[in-house]
Design an enzyme around this catalytic site. Sequence first.
Site, PDB file in Angstrom:
ATOM      1  CG  ASP A  21       1.570   3.952  -8.046  1.00  0.00           C
ATOM      2  OD1 ASP A  21       0.332   3.449  -7.948  1.00  0.00           O
ATOM      3  OD2 ASP A  21       1.840   5.026  -8.557  1.00  0.00           O
ATOM      4  CG  HIS A  56     -15.791  -0.041  -4.655  1.00  0.00           C
ATOM      5  ND1 HIS A  56     -16.705   0.002  -3.744  1.00  0.00           N
ATOM      6  CD2 HIS A  56     -14.488   0.363  -4.081  1.00  0.00           C
ATOM      7  CE1 HIS A  56     -16.126   0.473  -2.589  1.00  0.00           C
ATOM      8  NE2 HIS A  56     -14.699   0.321  -2.604  1.00  0.00           N
ATOM      9  CG  ASP A  88      -2.295   0.804   0.955  1.00  0.00           C
ATOM     10  OD1 ASP A  88      -2.229   2.183   0.839  1.00  0.00           O
ATOM     11  OD2 ASP A  88      -3.396   0.167   0.996  1.00  0.00           O
TER      12      ASP A  88
END
Length: 345
Positions: A230, A248, A203
């Site tokens: 990334d 999402h 992350d």
Amino acid sequence: MDENPQDDTEQILSDLLRGAMRALAARAMAELRLADALDVPGTAQEVAERIDVDPSTLQRLLLALASLRLVTVQDGVFTLTPAGQRLRSDVPGSDWGGIMMMASPWTLATWSGLPESVRTGQPAFERVHGQSFWDYLRSNDEAGRIFDAAMARGSRDRDPTALLHAELATYDARTIVDVGGGTGRLLSQAVAALPGVRGVLADQEATIAQAPKVFADHGVADRCEAVVCDFFEAVPSGDVFLLSNILHDWDDQRCRTILDRVREAAVDGARLVVIETVLPDETNGVSPESAPLHLLDLTMLLNFGARERTLAEYAGLLEAAGFDDVRQVGDTGRSLVVARAGAAG
Ligand SMILES: C[S@@+](CC[C@H](N)C(=O)[O-])C[C@H]1O[C@@H](n2cnc3c(N)ncnc32)[C@H](O)[C@@H]1O
């Protein structure tokens, strides 16, 4: 379903016409910490003294809240109902943050941009507020706190942990990579349940700062590491990949880039587990129970230009990136979409 066998037209319209007012009355209850003050039942006069508001006006609000079934009244004494209890800010499973966020002035302003978003296909948040959703939360302490409180609540009927652990137990996993894994809670729980398995949390730098403590708290510090990543550039390699609440947030093109990076990092036959709300296939009728899913989908549009997807839509994205054997584990709502990395072409 779409048909309307009993004529409930009046009820549907009444709910719609007053829906925003209902939510704002409940938000006033939350903002005034009225539910907290009603931990002991009381008259409007007594409760007004507890929170320092005008007693006769509070009486009017409390009667409205009684009609919304958040309190009851008997001999002038108001008592929280079970739903009202949930608007206390200090109880486990509190919905205080949820109502404060969903009926906040900034959410209402964003939603007022829906017609323009439908005209253009573009998100509303930045157009309405002049900055991105995340920048807004960073630069507005109160909104940030409310958002964190709403997120901490989690999704009560949609916790995927049990499904995930059962699925992972069927794999011969060696290294699980949680891509965009946040602070590492989901990964730590999974690794703790799987002896001998290694975990890699990937992350952004600021996010993984808390990971060592989370790993230690779950007793998996010796088997987990956190790496700065990334996911549009490169992803650490492994044989099981988790993407929880990631796809999402992005449009199809950006999702394709993330999935390409995962496929590059995956050995042939590696497993991919996508944890998302999966929209049901509803081309022939929409159940009223789907409303939370569709309102979440519109929220993703308005805030980020992103979307919730059906299984067929996830399958299209995954297959285009070189994954096959795509299937859904669990019902609609929060579930897993699992796939296998096909032989590299
Ligand atoms: C909605 S959160 C999901 C966190 C976690 N997977 C979960 O289910 O709670 C999205 C995560 O993506 C991370 N993220 C956003 N952009 C990223 C990037 N370009 N590379 C890696 N991680 C990124 C954020 O830091 C955040 O932790």
